[in-house]
Design a protein around this motif. Structure first.
Motif, PDB file in Angstrom:
ATOM      1  N   GLU A 263      10.175  11.498  -1.610  1.00  0.00           N
ATOM      2  CA  GLU A 263       8.728  11.952  -1.554  1.00  0.00           C
ATOM      3  C   GLU A 263       7.866  10.859  -1.111  1.00  0.00           C
ATOM      4  OE1 GLU A 263       7.739  14.160  -4.972  1.00  0.00           O
ATOM      5  OE2 GLU A 263       9.525  15.315  -4.819  1.00  0.00           O
ATOM      6  N   PRO A 264       6.814  10.915  -0.348  1.00  0.00           N
ATOM      7  CA  PRO A 264       5.998   9.890  -0.216  1.00  0.00           C
ATOM      8  C   PRO A 264       4.994   9.628  -1.178  1.00  0.00           C
ATOM      9  CG  PRO A 264       5.156  11.836   1.036  1.00  0.00           C
ATOM     10  CD  PRO A 264       6.349  11.994   0.470  1.00  0.00           C
ATOM     11  N   LEU A 265       4.663   8.040  -1.584  1.00  0.00           N
ATOM     12  CA  LEU A 265       3.961   7.592  -2.497  1.00  0.00           C
ATOM     13  C   LEU A 265       3.229   6.679  -1.944  1.00  0.00           C
ATOM     14  CD1 LEU A 265       4.780   7.179  -6.278  1.00  0.00           C
ATOM     15  CD2 LEU A 265       4.177   5.260  -5.043  1.00  0.00           C
ATOM     16  N   ALA A 266       1.963   6.609  -2.513  1.00  0.00           N
ATOM     17  CA  ALA A 266       1.104   5.296  -2.005  1.00  0.00           C
ATOM     18  C   ALA A 266       0.489   4.529  -3.359  1.00  0.00           C
ATOM     19  CB  ALA A 266       0.167   5.612  -0.926  1.00  0.00           C
ATOM     20  N   ILE A 267       0.455   3.348  -3.218  1.00  0.00           N
ATOM     21  CA  ILE A 267      -0.362   2.816  -4.227  1.00  0.00           C
ATOM     22  C   ILE A 267      -1.481   1.709  -3.905  1.00  0.00           C
ATOM     23  CG2 ILE A 267      -0.362   0.550  -5.984  1.00  0.00           C
ATOM     24  CD1 ILE A 267       2.883   1.057  -6.276  1.00  0.00           C
ATOM     25  N   GLN A 268      -2.696   2.336  -4.095  1.00  0.00           N
ATOM     26  CA  GLN A 268      -3.951   1.727  -3.774  1.00  0.00           C
ATOM     27  C   GLN A 268      -4.316   0.484  -4.906  1.00  0.00           C
ATOM     28  OE1 GLN A 268      -5.967   2.728  -1.124  1.00  0.00           O
ATOM     29  NE2 GLN A 268      -4.727   4.495  -0.665  1.00  0.00           N
ATOM     30  N   SER A 269      -4.369  -0.667  -4.040  1.00  0.00           N
ATOM     31  CA  SER A 269      -4.594  -2.028  -4.789  1.00  0.00           C
ATOM     32  C   SER A 269      -5.748  -2.849  -3.978  1.00  0.00           C
ATOM     33  CB  SER A 269      -3.366  -2.702  -5.140  1.00  0.00           C
ATOM     34  OG  SER A 269      -2.909  -3.461  -3.777  1.00  0.00           O
ATOM     35  N   LYS A 270      -6.171  -3.832  -4.698  1.00  0.00           N
ATOM     36  CA  LYS A 270      -7.010  -4.785  -4.057  1.00  0.00           C
ATOM     37  C   LYS A 270      -6.475  -5.371  -2.641  1.00  0.00           C
ATOM     38  CE  LYS A 270      -9.424  -6.082  -8.250  1.00  0.00           C
ATOM     39  NZ  LYS A 270      -9.868  -7.207  -9.178  1.00  0.00           N
ATOM     40  N   SER A 271      -5.209  -5.395  -2.810  1.00  0.00           N
ATOM     41  CA  SER A 271      -4.622  -5.737  -1.297  1.00  0.00           C
ATOM     42  C   SER A 271      -4.460  -4.743  -0.404  1.00  0.00           C
ATOM     43  CB  SER A 271      -3.331  -6.606  -1.678  1.00  0.00           C
ATOM     44  OG  SER A 271      -2.616  -5.791  -2.343  1.00  0.00           O
ATOM     45  N   GLY A 272      -4.804  -3.795  -0.700  1.00  0.00           N
ATOM     46  CA  GLY A 272      -4.729  -2.421   0.571  1.00  0.00           C
ATOM     47  C   GLY A 272      -3.718  -1.455  -0.031  1.00  0.00           C
ATOM     48  N   THR A 273      -3.390  -0.600   0.793  1.00  0.00           N
ATOM     49  CA  THR A 273      -2.547   0.829   0.586  1.00  0.00           C
ATOM     50  C   THR A 273      -0.929   0.260   0.756  1.00  0.00           C
ATOM     51  OG1 THR A 273      -4.300   1.955   0.976  1.00  0.00           O
ATOM     52  CG2 THR A 273      -2.203   3.240   1.144  1.00  0.00           C
TER      53      THR A 273
ATOM     54  N   ARG B 160       4.394  -9.586  -4.832  1.00  0.00           N
ATOM     55  CA  ARG B 160       4.459  -9.678  -3.462  1.00  0.00           C
ATOM     56  C   ARG B 160       3.123  -8.988  -2.896  1.00  0.00           C
ATOM     57  NH1 ARG B 160       6.500  -6.655   0.262  1.00  0.00           N
ATOM     58  NH2 ARG B 160       7.952  -5.727  -1.205  1.00  0.00           N
ATOM     59  N   LEU B 161       2.991  -7.897  -3.438  1.00  0.00           N
ATOM     60  CA  LEU B 161       1.809  -6.799  -3.040  1.00  0.00           C
ATOM     61  C   LEU B 161       0.538  -7.040  -3.605  1.00  0.00           C
ATOM     62  CD1 LEU B 161       3.989  -3.644  -2.340  1.00  0.00           C
ATOM     63  CD2 LEU B 161       3.358  -5.567  -0.739  1.00  0.00           C
ATOM     64  N   GLY B 162       0.617  -7.748  -4.798  1.00  0.00           N
ATOM     65  CA  GLY B 162      -0.553  -8.099  -5.451  1.00  0.00           C
ATOM     66  C   GLY B 162      -0.912  -6.955  -6.364  1.00  0.00           C
ATOM     67  N   LEU B 163       0.057  -6.177  -6.849  1.00  0.00           N
ATOM     68  CA  LEU B 163      -0.069  -4.978  -7.713  1.00  0.00           C
ATOM     69  C   LEU B 163      -0.578  -5.291  -9.108  1.00  0.00           C
ATOM     70  CD1 LEU B 163       2.978  -2.759  -6.767  1.00  0.00           C
ATOM     71  CD2 LEU B 163       0.561  -2.987  -5.716  1.00  0.00           C
ATOM     72  N   ALA B 164      -1.436  -4.658  -9.786  1.00  0.00           N
ATOM     73  CA  ALA B 164      -2.063  -5.037 -10.958  1.00  0.00           C
ATOM     74  C   ALA B 164      -2.361  -3.683 -11.852  1.00  0.00           C
ATOM     75  CB  ALA B 164      -3.289  -5.998 -10.991  1.00  0.00           C
ATOM     76  N   PRO B 165      -2.326  -3.806 -13.127  1.00  0.00           N
ATOM     77  CA  PRO B 165      -2.717  -2.731 -13.965  1.00  0.00           C
ATOM     78  C   PRO B 165      -4.406  -2.198 -13.472  1.00  0.00           C
ATOM     79  CG  PRO B 165      -1.848  -4.530 -15.431  1.00  0.00           C
ATOM     80  CD  PRO B 165      -2.117  -4.937 -13.872  1.00  0.00           C
ATOM     81  N   GLY B 166      -4.486  -0.993 -13.447  1.00  0.00           N
ATOM     82  CA  GLY B 166      -5.598  -0.457 -12.902  1.00  0.00           C
ATOM     83  C   GLY B 166      -5.660   0.108 -11.524  1.00  0.00           C
ATOM     84  N   ASP B 167      -4.575  -0.546 -10.624  1.00  0.00           N
ATOM     85  CA  ASP B 167      -4.423   0.237  -9.403  1.00  0.00           C
ATOM     86  C   ASP B 167      -3.891   1.527  -9.780  1.00  0.00           C
ATOM     87  OD1 ASP B 167      -4.563  -2.455  -8.394  1.00  0.00           O
ATOM     88  OD2 ASP B 167      -2.509  -2.767  -7.925  1.00  0.00           O
TER      89      ASP B 167
END
Length: 144
Positions: free
Chosen positions: A19-29, A125-132
């Motif tokens: 299934e598709p999933l996206a993560i919205q972070s400061k570095s983008g989607t 690598r993607l800059g993911l963080a708590p709060g995303d």
């Protein structure tokens, strides 16, 4: 009559429905195709015994209710990043580069609805963080 050629071997990952999933972070989607584990049996098995996972794939564990959860890496050969996700889709904690084949407990630290497992190093690598924010139907219409 010619003999039918055998079907090519298909890995469990390729055969599984994603299934598709996206993560919205400061570095983008950041978009992923995820297998969703919705039953106790599926959650218990997870990524055990797999030797590879595509860079844009992951596994989402749906615990069906908000509660503290614990994960481990028993029989899991892949180093993973674990993103612990609240009911509203926000990332509460990231356990980066978990140790393959370990029975050490990786705790959520707070009640969560879900855990997303990605290849180790993906979060950094993607800059993911708590709060995303994680976007998937599992989190639609839910509040913390």
């Amino acid at each position: 009559m010619a003999a039918a050629s055998p079907l090519p071997a298909v890995s469990a990952q390729e055969a599984a429905k994603t299934e598709p999933l996206a993560i919205q972070s400061k570095s983008g989607t950041h978009r992923f195709a995820v297998e969703v584990m919705r039953t106790d049996a599926d959650r218990s098995r997870g990524l055990m015994f797999r030797r590879s996972m595509a860079a844009d794939h992951g596994m989402l564990f749906d615990f069906e209710q908000v509660e503290p959860v614990s994960m481990w890496m028993k029989n899991t050969y892949l180093p993973l990043d674990m993103l612990f996700i609240r009911a509203d889709g926000t990332v509460s904690r990231i356990a980066a580069d978990t140790e393959p084949l370990s029975t050490a407990i990786v705790a959520s630290g707070e009640p969560v609805l879900s855990v997303l497992e990605l290849n180790a190093g993906t979060a950094a690598r993607l800059g993911l963080a708590p709060g995303d924010r994680v976007e998937h139907p599992l989190f639609q219409g839910r509040r913390r």
